[in-house]
Design a protein around this motif. Sequence first.
Motif, PDB file in Angstrom:
ATOM      1  N   ALA A 195     -16.836 -33.041  64.794  1.00  0.00           N
ATOM      2  CA  ALA A 195     -16.868 -32.707  63.371  1.00  0.00           C
ATOM      3  C   ALA A 195     -15.864 -33.541  62.571  1.00  0.00           C
ATOM      4  O   ALA A 195     -15.736 -33.352  61.362  1.00  0.00           O
ATOM      5  N   HIS A 196     -15.179 -34.468  63.229  1.00  0.00           N
ATOM      6  CA  HIS A 196     -14.123 -35.238  62.575  1.00  0.00           C
ATOM      7  C   HIS A 196     -14.434 -36.734  62.605  1.00  0.00           C
ATOM      8  O   HIS A 196     -15.148 -37.222  63.480  1.00  0.00           O
ATOM      9  N   GLU A 197     -13.859 -37.442  61.643  1.00  0.00           N
ATOM     10  CA  GLU A 197     -14.020 -38.894  61.553  1.00  0.00           C
ATOM     11  C   GLU A 197     -12.844 -39.556  62.271  1.00  0.00           C
ATOM     12  O   GLU A 197     -11.695 -39.359  61.878  1.00  0.00           O
ATOM     13  N   ILE A 198     -13.110 -40.352  63.300  1.00  0.00           N
ATOM     14  CA  ILE A 198     -12.037 -40.993  64.053  1.00  0.00           C
ATOM     15  C   ILE A 198     -12.099 -42.512  63.935  1.00  0.00           C
ATOM     16  O   ILE A 198     -11.107 -43.166  63.588  1.00  0.00           O
ATOM     17  N   GLU A 199     -13.282 -43.079  64.187  1.00  0.00           N
ATOM     18  CA  GLU A 199     -13.354 -44.546  64.226  1.00  0.00           C
ATOM     19  C   GLU A 199     -13.074 -45.183  62.866  1.00  0.00           C
ATOM     20  O   GLU A 199     -12.659 -46.344  62.801  1.00  0.00           O
ATOM     21  N   VAL A 200     -13.253 -44.449  61.774  1.00  0.00           N
ATOM     22  CA  VAL A 200     -12.917 -45.002  60.466  1.00  0.00           C
ATOM     23  C   VAL A 200     -11.421 -45.287  60.380  1.00  0.00           C
ATOM     24  O   VAL A 200     -10.993 -46.222  59.683  1.00  0.00           O
ATOM     25  N   LEU A 201     -10.611 -44.531  61.107  1.00  0.00           N
ATOM     26  CA  LEU A 201      -9.169 -44.783  61.109  1.00  0.00           C
ATOM     27  C   LEU A 201      -8.861 -46.155  61.699  1.00  0.00           C
ATOM     28  O   LEU A 201      -7.950 -46.851  61.249  1.00  0.00           O
ATOM     29  N   LEU A 202      -9.636 -46.531  62.707  1.00  0.00           N
ATOM     30  CA  LEU A 202      -9.444 -47.846  63.320  1.00  0.00           C
ATOM     31  C   LEU A 202      -9.834 -48.957  62.351  1.00  0.00           C
ATOM     32  O   LEU A 202      -9.191 -50.017  62.316  1.00  0.00           O
ATOM     33  N   GLN A 203     -10.874 -48.730  61.560  1.00  0.00           N
ATOM     34  CA  GLN A 203     -11.283 -49.722  60.570  1.00  0.00           C
ATOM     35  C   GLN A 203     -10.192 -49.903  59.509  1.00  0.00           C
ATOM     36  O   GLN A 203      -9.923 -51.034  59.058  1.00  0.00           O
ATOM     37  N   ILE A 204      -9.577 -48.823  59.117  1.00  0.00           N
ATOM     38  CA  ILE A 204      -8.477 -48.907  58.147  1.00  0.00           C
ATOM     39  C   ILE A 204      -7.298 -49.667  58.750  1.00  0.00           C
ATOM     40  O   ILE A 204      -6.704 -50.546  58.112  1.00  0.00           O
ATOM     41  N   GLN A 222      -6.689 -35.028  72.342  1.00  0.00           N
ATOM     42  CA  GLN A 222      -7.723 -35.278  73.342  1.00  0.00           C
ATOM     43  C   GLN A 222      -9.005 -34.625  72.862  1.00  0.00           C
ATOM     44  O   GLN A 222      -8.984 -33.781  71.974  1.00  0.00           O
ATOM     45  N   GLY A 223     -10.127 -35.053  73.434  1.00  0.00           N
ATOM     46  CA  GLY A 223     -11.391 -34.457  73.020  1.00  0.00           C
ATOM     47  C   GLY A 223     -12.547 -35.415  73.166  1.00  0.00           C
ATOM     48  O   GLY A 223     -12.414 -36.513  73.722  1.00  0.00           O
ATOM     49  N   PRO A 224     -13.741 -35.022  72.657  1.00  0.00           N
ATOM     50  CA  PRO A 224     -14.981 -35.779  72.884  1.00  0.00           C
ATOM     51  C   PRO A 224     -14.935 -37.236  72.433  1.00  0.00           C
ATOM     52  O   PRO A 224     -15.575 -38.092  73.040  1.00  0.00           O
ATOM     53  N   GLN A 225     -14.218 -37.552  71.349  1.00  0.00           N
ATOM     54  CA  GLN A 225     -14.221 -38.914  70.833  1.00  0.00           C
ATOM     55  C   GLN A 225     -13.034 -39.752  71.313  1.00  0.00           C
ATOM     56  O   GLN A 225     -12.874 -40.895  70.883  1.00  0.00           O
ATOM     57  N   PHE A 226     -12.227 -39.211  72.199  1.00  0.00           N
ATOM     58  CA  PHE A 226     -11.015 -39.930  72.601  1.00  0.00           C
ATOM     59  C   PHE A 226     -11.346 -41.253  73.291  1.00  0.00           C
ATOM     60  O   PHE A 226     -10.856 -42.314  72.913  1.00  0.00           O
ATOM     61  N   SER A 227     -12.215 -41.206  74.303  1.00  0.00           N
ATOM     62  CA  SER A 227     -12.536 -42.421  75.064  1.00  0.00           C
ATOM     63  C   SER A 227     -13.269 -43.444  74.210  1.00  0.00           C
ATOM     64  O   SER A 227     -12.967 -44.647  74.258  1.00  0.00           O
ATOM     65  N   SER A 228     -14.248 -42.989  73.416  1.00  0.00           N
ATOM     66  CA  SER A 228     -15.025 -43.933  72.604  1.00  0.00           C
ATOM     67  C   SER A 228     -14.161 -44.605  71.547  1.00  0.00           C
ATOM     68  O   SER A 228     -14.315 -45.805  71.269  1.00  0.00           O
ATOM     69  N   ARG A 230     -10.971 -45.154  71.788  1.00  0.00           N
ATOM     70  CA  ARG A 230     -10.070 -46.089  72.464  1.00  0.00           C
ATOM     71  C   ARG A 230     -10.789 -47.394  72.796  1.00  0.00           C
ATOM     72  O   ARG A 230     -10.231 -48.481  72.664  1.00  0.00           O
ATOM     73  N   SER A 231     -12.043 -47.282  73.190  1.00  0.00           N
ATOM     74  CA  SER A 231     -12.843 -48.484  73.442  1.00  0.00           C
ATOM     75  C   SER A 231     -13.050 -49.275  72.156  1.00  0.00           C
ATOM     76  O   SER A 231     -12.987 -50.510  72.146  1.00  0.00           O
ATOM     77  N   ALA A 232     -13.292 -48.553  71.056  1.00  0.00           N
ATOM     78  CA  ALA A 232     -13.492 -49.223  69.771  1.00  0.00           C
ATOM     79  C   ALA A 232     -12.229 -49.961  69.334  1.00  0.00           C
ATOM     80  O   ALA A 232     -12.303 -51.062  68.770  1.00  0.00           O
ATOM     81  N   ALA A 233     -11.066 -49.379  69.603  1.00  0.00           N
ATOM     82  CA  ALA A 233      -9.807 -50.047  69.263  1.00  0.00           C
ATOM     83  C   ALA A 233      -9.659 -51.354  70.036  1.00  0.00           C
ATOM     84  O   ALA A 233      -9.155 -52.353  69.508  1.00  0.00           O
ATOM     85  N   LEU A 236     -11.866 -54.039  68.462  1.00  0.00           N
ATOM     86  CA  LEU A 236     -11.305 -54.520  67.194  1.00  0.00           C
ATOM     87  C   LEU A 236     -10.003 -55.303  67.403  1.00  0.00           C
ATOM     88  O   LEU A 236      -9.444 -55.823  66.440  1.00  0.00           O
ATOM     89  N   GLU A 237      -9.531 -55.335  68.653  1.00  0.00           N
ATOM     90  CA  GLU A 237      -8.312 -56.066  69.004  1.00  0.00           C
ATOM     91  C   GLU A 237      -7.115 -55.591  68.183  1.00  0.00           C
ATOM     92  O   GLU A 237      -6.307 -56.377  67.677  1.00  0.00           O
ATOM     93  N   LEU A 238      -6.993 -54.287  68.060  1.00  0.00           N
ATOM     94  CA  LEU A 238      -5.878 -53.710  67.311  1.00  0.00           C
ATOM     95  C   LEU A 238      -4.600 -53.778  68.151  1.00  0.00           C
ATOM     96  O   LEU A 238      -4.611 -53.518  69.351  1.00  0.00           O
ATOM     97  N   ARG A 239      -3.512 -54.093  67.502  1.00  0.00           N
ATOM     98  CA  ARG A 239      -2.240 -54.257  68.202  1.00  0.00           C
ATOM     99  C   ARG A 239      -1.267 -53.118  67.924  1.00  0.00           C
ATOM    100  O   ARG A 239      -0.319 -52.936  68.685  1.00  0.00           O
TER     101      ARG A 239
END
Length: 359
Positions: A195-204, A222-228, A230-233, A236-239
């Motif tokens: 129910a939460h937005e996570i990957e948009v934080l990585l885009q920001i 932790q939770g359902p979107q944790f692994s996905s 982390r893969s998205a980060a 995006l090559e986030l440092r």
Amino acid sequence: MRLLLLNQYGLASGAPTGRILSELGSGLRERGHDVVFLTTDSSYGKPSRGFSRIIHEGFAHLNLFWRSLCCRRVDAVISLTSPACLAVTAAVVAKLHRAKHFHWAMDLYPDVGVRLGELKSGTLTHTLAHLMRRAYQAADRVVTLDEDMREYLQKNYGVDSSVMEPFPPEVSWPESSHEPRPSKQWLYSGNFGRAHEIEVLLQIQKRLERRQLPADLILQGQGPQFSSSRSAAGRLELRRVQWRVPAAPEALGEALLQSDVLVVTRKAEMKGLLLPSKLMLAELSGKAVLWIGDTDGKTAQRLKAEGRHGVFTMDEVEPMAAWLQYLFEQESSPQAIEPRSTRTVREESIRKWEELLLR
């Protein structure tokens, strides 16, 4: 009064609803009421789905129902929302006890499941909605979490409700440090739920790093979107992203105050169906809140009216990055105010609950 409190999860499970129920019951007990807790031994973690969930939660309903029959008569039943549609079982329990029924809706099911795509709209969901409508209407009082949920319940189920936001855990706020830090931090602390937005934080964060802004995104939980996520980060090559396990209660206050901005998300389609449990704690911390989700709801508008929080839709990635950059480049943080006592908020909530029960 003699009170029976029902929920699938208890305090030992680690579930937020287990803590809330335990603290509510303990507070009412301190005020002289006789409180009986009924929970199952279910562990809180990765939720089961499909047929497995139906079996698991069906047994939880049976467990709570049969054990409630073994209790001596109570004056009132207070139910939360685990397992799904617990209000239906609790309504039957209250009738058998000839007791009042008060339902504290932490979310609205099956509506949440349909909106998230976990349930297909059809005969099953229509039947569940019909049962929940009857349970809501039969309850002596339904308590919702914010004005958005109150409006949704009134419009879709024809039931008015009282509004009471779930109180946060007791947190000790350390003294704020005014020493400048080499980098800024913005923190998401939560359950990584669907129910939460996570990957948009990585885009920001990607945009902040492109601007070479010394800012770290902290993802805690932790939770359902944790692994996905982390893969998205990684893609995006986030440092400047830090991953942390959920903070222990005694360390939560320090983790919040070390951050310059606290993130609270709620998918726009979840407006009126739930409220992020971390919102009240974020507001009590005195830090600026970045709200991502609906912008037209009563909760979003209240945050916006305060003037120091950022309220954005999920698509406004660039405006959010610009807002964070503006805050981070300030020499001081005028958006931050002194944190407020979580104990005072909890005691006030319990007082309101006692008034509701006695009225």
